[in-house]
Scaffold this active site. Structure first.
Site, mmCIF file in Angstrom:
data_model
loop_
_atom_site.group_PDB
_atom_site.id
_atom_site.type_symbol
_atom_site.label_atom_id
_atom_site.label_comp_id
_atom_site.label_asym_id
_atom_site.label_seq_id
_atom_site.Cartn_x
_atom_site.Cartn_y
_atom_site.Cartn_z
ATOM 1 N N ASP A 1 -12.363 4.273 5.374
ATOM 2 C CA ASP A 1 -11.480 3.215 5.877
ATOM 3 C C ASP A 1 -12.044 2.464 7.084
ATOM 4 O OD1 ASP A 1 -9.925 4.310 3.946
ATOM 5 O OD2 ASP A 1 -8.182 4.663 5.220
ATOM 6 N N ASP B 1 -5.964 5.132 -5.324
ATOM 7 C CA ASP B 1 -6.635 5.895 -4.267
ATOM 8 C C ASP B 1 -7.209 7.220 -4.801
ATOM 9 O OD1 ASP B 1 -7.461 6.251 -1.631
ATOM 10 O OD2 ASP B 1 -5.536 5.591 -0.812
ATOM 11 N N ASP C 1 0.839 -1.205 0.000
ATOM 12 C CA ASP C 1 0.000 0.000 0.000
ATOM 13 C C ASP C 1 0.874 1.254 0.000
ATOM 14 O OD1 ASP C 1 -2.284 1.903 1.087
ATOM 15 O OD2 ASP C 1 -3.276 -0.002 0.702
ATOM 16 N N ASP C 2 0.327 2.349 0.424
ATOM 17 C CA ASP C 2 0.947 3.677 0.387
ATOM 18 C C ASP C 2 2.304 3.714 1.101
ATOM 19 O OD1 ASP C 2 1.185 6.377 -0.020
ATOM 20 O OD2 ASP C 2 -0.634 6.927 1.082
ATOM 21 N N GLY D 1 -16.391 5.042 -2.379
ATOM 22 C CA GLY D 1 -17.823 5.230 -2.643
ATOM 23 C C GLY D 1 -18.192 6.659 -2.999
ATOM 24 N N ARG E 1 -13.710 0.225 -3.886
ATOM 25 C CA ARG E 1 -14.017 0.526 -2.491
ATOM 26 C C ARG E 1 -15.263 1.389 -2.436
ATOM 27 N NH1 ARG E 1 -9.908 1.200 1.234
ATOM 28 N NH2 ARG E 1 -11.253 2.686 2.280
ATOM 29 N N LYS F 1 -3.766 -0.785 -6.651
ATOM 30 C CA LYS F 1 -4.767 -0.094 -5.833
ATOM 31 C C LYS F 1 -4.633 1.389 -6.127
ATOM 32 C CE LYS F 1 -6.136 0.794 -1.047
ATOM 33 N NZ LYS F 1 -6.020 0.340 0.346
HETATM 34 C C1 GLA Z 1 -6.710 5.688 2.014
HETATM 35 C C2 GLA Z 1 -7.243 4.301 1.659
HETATM 36 C C3 GLA Z 1 -6.612 3.270 2.578
HETATM 37 C C4 GLA Z 1 -5.095 3.326 2.471
HETATM 38 C C5 GLA Z 1 -4.609 4.725 2.759
HETATM 39 C C6 GLA Z 1 -3.138 4.904 2.436
HETATM 40 O O1 GLA Z 1 -7.150 6.110 3.244
HETATM 41 O O2 GLA Z 1 -8.630 4.270 1.749
HETATM 42 O O3 GLA Z 1 -7.095 1.974 2.274
HETATM 43 O O4 GLA Z 1 -4.728 2.926 1.181
HETATM 44 O O5 GLA Z 1 -5.305 5.702 1.968
HETATM 45 O O6 GLA Z 1 -2.686 6.187 2.710
#
Ligand code: GLA
Length: 387
Positions: free
Chosen positions: A183, A126, A48-49, A162, A179, A124
């Site tokens: 979160d 964002d 992820d990030d 969403g 998504r 993924k």
């Molecule tokens: C958003 C996404 C999370 C994650 C963070 C990373 O909040 O919804 O799932 O990927 O960014 O910074």
């Protein structure tokens, strides 16, 4: 590439947030295999990030953070692939990621090439720092086309929470999952809020593009980076997982699989639940009418669902989202079984394997707060009625 089943895998965010590095990811890949998770179907490993440097290089390329990933991303991707897993990475449709690293806005084709060259199988994508004048659907469409231009099969996992009516347009952008919520956290209220919020989105999830209710918190037990306090109980994790399965949601693990508990593992590899989640038809559940509560009103906290499975069986899920133990009545008339039709359902508990009998009118149970029951149901002739 047809995404014909809800994607399954692991994502680094829930446990590690920005504290990711090469060694942790390699150990996770090892554990996915050793713990039997890969064999159960969890085959994407997604970083992820926070994997890059804070800025692009002079040519506008993304640059991997060498302090965290000293061998570079290609080497890590190769390692993950050598374990029989698929490799996923993360970027953002906006100018910066949510953790303030470079986003792909305006660099989509360049970044898609970068990911393809590494050997990425899943992206993924964002929604932070989206320029307000830029159209969200267009940005997902743009990255989707950019990924396709590379000639590599890369699943686009849209993460627009969403927002902007995502469920209505996201399938049209070529995304394989989306998504639909903000979160998740490692708390029961978060699980419940997500569950309730998705009951209106049931028609939008289907083969090709699945509704992602967010990464699982099963097994975090308060040890992740997205929780407060103790996390959830085993009963709550069980309800969480079963609900995701009844909706045929993507199953992305969020726990530290290197330190998985027996309880979490048993739940996550429960083959009956995984079959329900991965059913090829991926039908949304048929919703039974609400129970009556003590005051004679519909009790929103008790939800009963029937899911048609391919091959002729059904899955029945009974969920008590309330904070008190309660009774629940499955009234078969409510789903179309007339008392005189001569058919009933033979119910087998997917957690215990116990056959609890055949019922054609009503099946009554006590169900603890935050708990659930899930049955595999077979339609059988039961000798009642006028046949
Ligand atoms: C958003 C996404 C999370 C994650 C963070 C990373 O909040 O919804 O799932 O990927 O960014 O910074």
């Amino acid at each position: 590439m047809l995404i014909d089943r809800p994607p399954m895998g692991w994502n680094s965010w829930n446990t590690f947030t920005n504290k990711i590095n090469d060694q942790t990811i390699r150990e996770t890949a090892d554990a996915m295999v050793e713990q039997g998770l890969a064999e159960a179907g969890y085959n994407y490993l997604v970083i992820d990030d926070s994997w890059s440097e804070r800025e692009r290089d002079q040519d506008g390329n993304l640059v991997v953070c060498r302090a965290k990933f000293p061998h570079g991303m290609k080497s890590l991707a190769d390692y993950v692939h050598s374990k029989g897993l698929k490799f996923g990475m993360y970027s953002c449709a906006g100018v910066r990621t949510c953790m303030d690293y470079p986003g792909s806005f305006g660099h989509e084709f360049q970044d898609a090439r970068y990911f393809a060259d590494i050997g990425v199988d899943f992206l993924k994508y964002d929604y932070c720092y989206k320029p307000s004048q830029a159209d969200g659907p267009m940005l997902y469409n743009r990255m989707s086309i950019a990924l396709k231009s590379t000639g590599r099969d890369i699943l686009l996992s849209a993460c627009s929470w969403g927002r902007d009516n995502t469920p209505q347009w996201v399938r049209s952008t070529g995304a394989g999952m989306f998504r639909s919520t903000s979160d998740i956290t490692d708390t029961y209220t978060s699980i419940r809020d997500i569950a309730f919020s998705q009951l209106d989105n049931l028609p939008y999830s289907a083969p090709g593009c699945f509704n992602d209710l967010d990464m699982l918190v099963v097994g975090l037990n308060g040890n992740g980076s997205i929780g407060f306090g103790q996390g959830c109980t085993e009963v709550e994790y069980r309800q969480h997982f079963a609900f995701w399965c009844m909706l045929s949601a993507p199953l992305m693990l969020g726990l530290d699989v290197r330190n998985i508990t027996k309880e979490a593992r048993d739940l996550l590899v429960n083959s009956e639940l995984l079959e329900i989640d991965q059913d090829p038809e991926a039908r949304p559940p048929y919703m039974h009418r609400l129970q009556f509560n003590r005051d004679g009103f519909g009790d929103e906290n008790v939800r009963i669902m029937f899911k048609h499975l391919s091959g002729g069986d059904y899955a029945v899920g009974i969920f008590n989202f309330g904070d008190e133990d309660t009774g629940a009545n499955v009234r078969f008339y409510d789903i179309g079984i007339d008392p005189m039709c001569g058919y009933g359902f033979e119910l087998t508990d997917v957690f215990t394997g116990e056959n609890v009998g055949t019922y054609h009118e009503i099946y009554t149970m006590k169900i603890a707060a935050h708990d659930c029951r899930v049955y595999r149901a077979k339609l059988v002739q039961c000798g009642h009625g006028g046949l």
